[in-house]
Design a protein around this motif. Structure first.
Motif, PDB file in Angstrom:
ATOM      1  N   ALA A   1      31.810  28.548  35.387  1.00  0.00           N
ATOM      2  CA  ALA A   1      31.031  28.723  36.612  1.00  0.00           C
ATOM      3  C   ALA A   1      31.527  27.717  37.668  1.00  0.00           C
ATOM      4  O   ALA A   1      31.862  26.582  37.334  1.00  0.00           O
ATOM      5  CB  ALA A   1      29.550  28.488  36.304  1.00  0.00           C
ATOM      6  N   THR A   2      31.677  28.140  38.948  1.00  0.00           N
ATOM      7  CA  THR A   2      31.127  29.378  39.451  1.00  0.00           C
ATOM      8  C   THR A   2      32.171  30.293  40.117  1.00  0.00           C
ATOM      9  O   THR A   2      31.990  31.517  40.154  1.00  0.00           O
ATOM     10  CB  THR A   2      30.026  29.105  40.503  1.00  0.00           C
ATOM     11  OG1 THR A   2      30.596  28.280  41.547  1.00  0.00           O
ATOM     12  CG2 THR A   2      28.844  28.389  39.900  1.00  0.00           C
ATOM     13  N   ASP A   3      33.219  29.705  40.697  1.00  0.00           N
ATOM     14  CA  ASP A   3      34.136  30.507  41.515  1.00  0.00           C
ATOM     15  C   ASP A   3      34.924  31.532  40.710  1.00  0.00           C
ATOM     16  O   ASP A   3      35.422  32.509  41.264  1.00  0.00           O
ATOM     17  CB  ASP A   3      35.111  29.603  42.285  1.00  0.00           C
ATOM     18  CG  ASP A   3      34.445  28.924  43.471  1.00  0.00           C
ATOM     19  OD1 ASP A   3      33.287  29.273  43.768  1.00  0.00           O
ATOM     20  OD2 ASP A   3      35.081  28.056  44.092  1.00  0.00           O
ATOM     21  N   GLY A   4      35.055  31.332  39.412  1.00  0.00           N
ATOM     22  CA  GLY A   4      35.808  32.276  38.600  1.00  0.00           C
ATOM     23  C   GLY A   4      35.013  33.496  38.172  1.00  0.00           C
ATOM     24  O   GLY A   4      35.575  34.443  37.608  1.00  0.00           O
ATOM     25  N   ILE A   5      33.714  33.507  38.455  1.00  0.00           N
ATOM     26  CA  ILE A   5      32.845  34.568  37.931  1.00  0.00           C
ATOM     27  C   ILE A   5      33.204  35.927  38.512  1.00  0.00           C
ATOM     28  O   ILE A   5      33.216  36.935  37.796  1.00  0.00           O
ATOM     29  CB  ILE A   5      31.364  34.224  38.184  1.00  0.00           C
ATOM     30  CG1 ILE A   5      30.958  33.014  37.340  1.00  0.00           C
ATOM     31  CG2 ILE A   5      30.471  35.413  37.869  1.00  0.00           C
ATOM     32  CD1 ILE A   5      29.548  32.521  37.596  1.00  0.00           C
ATOM     33  N   THR A   6      33.505  36.008  39.802  1.00  0.00           N
ATOM     34  CA  THR A   6      33.788  37.313  40.404  1.00  0.00           C
ATOM     35  C   THR A   6      35.071  37.916  39.833  1.00  0.00           C
ATOM     36  O   THR A   6      35.146  39.127  39.590  1.00  0.00           O
ATOM     37  CB  THR A   6      33.888  37.202  41.929  1.00  0.00           C
ATOM     38  OG1 THR A   6      34.780  36.124  42.281  1.00  0.00           O
ATOM     39  CG2 THR A   6      32.523  36.944  42.549  1.00  0.00           C
ATOM     40  N   LEU A   7      36.084  37.089  39.610  1.00  0.00           N
ATOM     41  CA  LEU A   7      37.322  37.573  39.001  1.00  0.00           C
ATOM     42  C   LEU A   7      37.075  38.001  37.563  1.00  0.00           C
ATOM     43  O   LEU A   7      37.550  39.059  37.123  1.00  0.00           O
ATOM     44  CB  LEU A   7      38.400  36.490  39.047  1.00  0.00           C
ATOM     45  CG  LEU A   7      39.715  36.822  38.333  1.00  0.00           C
ATOM     46  CD1 LEU A   7      40.400  38.020  38.973  1.00  0.00           C
ATOM     47  CD2 LEU A   7      40.650  35.602  38.341  1.00  0.00           C
ATOM     48  N   ALA A   8      36.337  37.186  36.811  1.00  0.00           N
ATOM     49  CA  ALA A   8      36.029  37.532  35.423  1.00  0.00           C
ATOM     50  C   ALA A   8      35.252  38.838  35.351  1.00  0.00           C
ATOM     51  O   ALA A   8      35.495  39.670  34.469  1.00  0.00           O
ATOM     52  CB  ALA A   8      35.230  36.401  34.770  1.00  0.00           C
ATOM     53  N   SER A   9      34.327  39.023  36.281  1.00  0.00           N
ATOM     54  CA  SER A   9      33.543  40.259  36.315  1.00  0.00           C
ATOM     55  C   SER A   9      34.436  41.465  36.564  1.00  0.00           C
ATOM     56  O   SER A   9      34.279  42.521  35.924  1.00  0.00           O
ATOM     57  CB  SER A   9      32.479  40.161  37.411  1.00  0.00           C
ATOM     58  OG  SER A   9      31.772  41.365  37.535  1.00  0.00           O
ATOM     59  N   ALA A  10      35.406  41.334  37.481  1.00  0.00           N
ATOM     60  CA  ALA A  10      36.313  42.441  37.783  1.00  0.00           C
ATOM     61  C   ALA A  10      37.159  42.803  36.571  1.00  0.00           C
ATOM     62  O   ALA A  10      37.335  43.985  36.248  1.00  0.00           O
ATOM     63  CB  ALA A  10      37.202  42.079  38.970  1.00  0.00           C
ATOM     64  N   LEU A  11      37.678  41.803  35.884  1.00  0.00           N
ATOM     65  CA  LEU A  11      38.523  42.060  34.712  1.00  0.00           C
ATOM     66  C   LEU A  11      37.698  42.618  33.553  1.00  0.00           C
ATOM     67  O   LEU A  11      38.140  43.531  32.843  1.00  0.00           O
ATOM     68  CB  LEU A  11      39.243  40.784  34.299  1.00  0.00           C
ATOM     69  CG  LEU A  11      40.470  40.455  35.145  1.00  0.00           C
ATOM     70  CD1 LEU A  11      40.877  39.002  34.995  1.00  0.00           C
ATOM     71  CD2 LEU A  11      41.642  41.364  34.774  1.00  0.00           C
ATOM     72  N   ALA A  12      36.495  42.082  33.352  1.00  0.00           N
ATOM     73  CA  ALA A  12      35.636  42.598  32.282  1.00  0.00           C
ATOM     74  C   ALA A  12      35.256  44.045  32.540  1.00  0.00           C
ATOM     75  O   ALA A  12      35.220  44.864  31.613  1.00  0.00           O
ATOM     76  CB  ALA A  12      34.382  41.729  32.152  1.00  0.00           C
ATOM     77  N   SER A  13      34.991  44.376  33.795  1.00  0.00           N
ATOM     78  CA  SER A  13      34.662  45.754  34.147  1.00  0.00           C
ATOM     79  C   SER A  13      35.853  46.669  33.899  1.00  0.00           C
ATOM     80  O   SER A  13      35.696  47.781  33.377  1.00  0.00           O
ATOM     81  CB  SER A  13      34.231  45.831  35.613  1.00  0.00           C
ATOM     82  OG  SER A  13      33.964  47.163  35.998  1.00  0.00           O
TER      83      SER A  13
END
Length: 236
Positions: free
Chosen positions: A118-130
């Motif tokens: 957390a925290t700035d990596g969350i949006t990238l992680a969310s995109a890859l997980a999706s």
């Protein structure tokens, strides 16, 4: 490639072409992609999907280069060397385009978990997980009140500050394949802590990826810790 995978590839190619078209005419886009302007018009406007081979070329070759250029245009570095990448990490549609290109380019395989800090990596992680259709998890510098069991990693930094990250123990199962991602890798200290968490949880590292590498120290530090693929989309 089954029909669902083919359709997903074709739609990703259209997304990349739409992004490129925002700053180009169809003639300019034709020169960039080596595809006829008329065909590009039909793809961008949703009248027809590109064939499988054309779609693969757009995503794997044109797409990666285009996304690197777009990412670099969004990065700001001040006179002290601090990187402002908010123009990228706050733009979820852009990161959703990055995900399939990263997956194709770095050959991470399909992980069971995408892990970040957390925290700035969350949006990238969310995109890859999706994109992978898998779980997303992120470690924090403090414990959640309602969680009873944690995996933690602690390291004393060169500055003398002790850095600790906590992850709920249920986030990674023993034997899980884990892809570690972050928006930025500089010293590699955060990535090393995440690697420690994966080891402690009994997982297997599928790879380490960052949107941006500031120098080479962090990349080299991560490569010294794992045999899995390690890389970034661009560097400053």
């Amino acid at each position: 490639m089954n029909r669902a995978e083919k359709a997903a590839l074709q739609l990703r190619a259209v997304d990349v072409l739409c992004m490129l078209k925002e700053t180009r005419t169809y003639d300019e886009l034709a020169k960039r992609t080596d595809l006829p302007a008329g065909d590009l018009n039909r793809y961008v406007n949703g009248h027809v999907l590109p064939g499988t081979e054309r779609a693969r070329t757009v995503v794997e070759d044109v797409g990666r280069e285009a996304l690197v250029i777009e990412l670099e245009a969004r990065i700001r570095v001040d006179e002290d060397g601090y990187v402002d990448n908010s123009g990228a990490v706050f733009d979820q549609p852009f990161l959703d385009l990055v995900a399939p290109v990263v997956a194709d380019a770095f050959d991470f395989g399909r992980p069971d978990v995408v892990l970040t800090a957390a925290t700035d990596g969350i949006t990238l992680a969310s995109a890859l997980a999706s994109y992978y259709g898998t779980r997303c998890a992120y470690a924090k510098k403090r414990k959640e009140t309602a969680v009873e069991e944690f995996v933690e990693a602690r390291e004393r930094l060169e500055s003398g500050i002790e850095l600790t990250y906590y992850l709920p123990a249920s986030a990674i199962d023993e034997g899980d394949s884990v892809l570690i991602v972050d928006d930025l890798i500089r010293s590699g200290e955060t990535q090393e802590l995440l690697l420690d968490i994966v080891d402690t949880a009994g997982g297997e590292t599928a790879g380490v990826f960052a949107l941006i590498a500031a120098g080479t120290d962090g990349i080299e530090r991560a490569r010294a810790r794992t045999d899995a693929p390690v890389g970034s989309l661009t560097s400053v």
